[in-house]
Enzyme design. Structure first.
Site, PDB file in Angstrom:
ATOM      1  CG  ASN A  13      -1.788   1.201   1.390  1.00 19.93           C
ATOM      2  OD1 ASN A  13      -1.837   2.007   0.500  1.00 19.93           O
ATOM      3  ND2 ASN A  13      -2.416   1.400   2.518  1.00 19.93           N
ATOM      4  CE  LYS A  15       0.358   3.791   4.998  1.00 14.12           C
ATOM      5  NZ  LYS A  15      -0.158   3.841   6.236  1.00 14.12           N
ATOM      6  CG  HIS A  99      -5.937   1.731   5.046  1.00 12.04           C
ATOM      7  ND1 HIS A  99      -5.569   2.817   6.002  1.00 12.04           N
ATOM      8  CD2 HIS A  99      -4.933   0.982   5.081  1.00 12.04           C
ATOM      9  CE1 HIS A  99      -4.176   2.593   6.400  1.00 12.04           C
ATOM     10  NE2 HIS A  99      -4.134   1.612   5.669  1.00 12.04           N
ATOM     11  CD  GLU A 101      -3.150   5.611   6.472  1.00  8.75           C
ATOM     12  OE1 GLU A 101      -3.075   5.765   5.229  1.00  8.75           O
ATOM     13  OE2 GLU A 101      -2.126   5.109   7.156  1.00  8.75           O
ATOM     14  CD  GLU A 173      -3.721  -2.497   7.471  1.00 12.43           C
ATOM     15  OE1 GLU A 173      -2.595  -2.725   7.034  1.00 12.43           O
ATOM     16  OE2 GLU A 173      -4.260  -1.688   7.387  1.00 12.43           O
ATOM     17  N   GLY A 179       2.083   2.632  10.720  1.00 17.18           N
ATOM     18  CA  GLY A 179       3.177   3.756  10.408  1.00 17.18           C
ATOM     19  C   GLY A 179       3.935   4.138  11.802  1.00 17.18           C
ATOM     20  CB  SER A 219       5.166  -1.188  12.205  1.00 16.68           C
ATOM     21  OG  SER A 219       4.678   0.158  12.414  1.00 16.68           O
TER      22      SER A 219
HETATM   23  C1  PEP Z   1      -1.016   0.351   5.820  1.00 20.25           C
HETATM   24  O1  PEP Z   1      -1.131   1.430   5.579  1.00 20.25           O
HETATM   25  O2  PEP Z   1      -2.019  -0.496   5.458  1.00 20.25           O
HETATM   26  C2  PEP Z   1      -0.048  -0.266   6.720  1.00 20.25           C
HETATM   27  C3  PEP Z   1       0.245  -1.347   6.996  1.00 20.25           C
HETATM   28  O3  PEP Z   1       0.887   0.814   7.010  1.00 20.25           O
HETATM   29  P1  PEP Z   1       2.581   0.594   7.553  1.00 20.25           P
HETATM   30  O4  PEP Z   1       3.170  -0.554   6.855  1.00 20.25           O
HETATM   31  O5  PEP Z   1       3.515   1.957   7.406  1.00 20.25           O
HETATM   32  O6  PEP Z   1       2.335   0.480   9.102  1.00 20.25           O
END
Ligand code: PEP
Length: 259
Positions: A13, A15, A99, A101, A173, A179, A219
């Protein structure tokens, strides 16, 4: 998925990154080069929508495309939005839905997420449904309740027939892990995965609950990636930040390819 011979899946992803098409092409071509050497992993890239049409892939392509979002209606007066049919036309096979976000910054409710899932399935896009608790919810020990509630509401009015085989992926998640550089323990992810399978079992029965691919996201990096597969029984990973750093992302792919 609980099948040792089944292919793992890694979703990148990106983003709202990278800033230019040429950088995006560079990262994608590094990923494609690696994908040619690796047979046991499905690699899916979710770039910003503006790059999707430029990356059109075919049946035989080693790297598949995902959209980061789509609208819940097929067409109409929805300024700034992109429809599932447009995504299909651009060669997209997967779409991320729910997601955190999008839930947190764009006000996506469980009802909106449910509508998007219904439409994605109707138009044969494979949704990657994201669920997970916030830090406050975790602190209040509400993780199981949140996972169950988000899953149940997202799947409302979606019949068993529509989620057969592998046309739906679920990603656990935790919002606080995204992040942040902090991850849950492998055991905590295992508990979440078991709960997700149990919830799916109660909605659709054992056949689907056992087969539905579960991903972990939050992460993930080249060092911790393998543990989520081996110890948490995830079938794959959803990778954000590390997926736009080609070296790190290739490291994650290699990790998964040897376990
Ligand atoms: C995500 O945006 O789905 C995600 C897992 O981000 P990150 O790996 O940066 O934590």
């Amino acid at each position: 998925m609980e099948n040792k011979n089944a292919k793992r899946i890694i979703i990148a992803n990106w983003k709202m990154n990278p800033e230019t098409l040429s950088e995006a092409k560079e990262i994608l071509s590094a990923i494609k080069k690696e994908a040619k050497k690796i047979e046991n992993i499905n690699i899916v890239v979710a770039p910003p929508a503006i790059y999707l049409g430029r990356f059109k892939t075919g049946e035989s392509d080693d790297v598949k495309l995902a959209a980061q979002n789509m609208h819940w209606e097929e067409k109409g007066a929805f300024t700034g939005e992109i429809s599932s049919l447009m995504l299909k036309d651009a060669g997209v096979e997967y779409v991320i839905v729910g997601h955190s976000e999008r839930r947190n910054y764009f006000g996506e409710t469980d009802e909106i997420i449910n509508k998007k899932l219904i439409l994605a399935l109707k138009n044969r896009l494979t949704p990657i449904l994201c669920v997970g608790e916030s830090f406050e919810e975790k602190r209040a020990e509400k993780t199981p309740e949140i996972i169950k509630s988000q899953l149940t509401k997202a799947l409302e009015n979606i019949r068993q027939k529509q989620v057969q085989s592998k046309n739906l992926l679920i990603a656990y998640e935790p919002v606080w892990a995204i992040g942040s550089g902090t991850t849950p323990s492998y055991d905590d992810v295992l508990s979440a995965n078991l709960l997700i399978r149990k919830t799916i079992n109660s909605i659709y029965g054992r056949g689907i609950a056992e087969k539905i691919p579960l991903l972990y996201g939050g992460s993930v990096n080249a060092k911790n990636a393998g543990g989520f597969i081996e110890k948490s029984r995830a079938d794959g990973l959803l990778v954000g930040g590390a997926s736009i750093k080609a070296t790190e992302f290739l490291g994650i792919i290699r990790q998964l390819s040897i376990i």
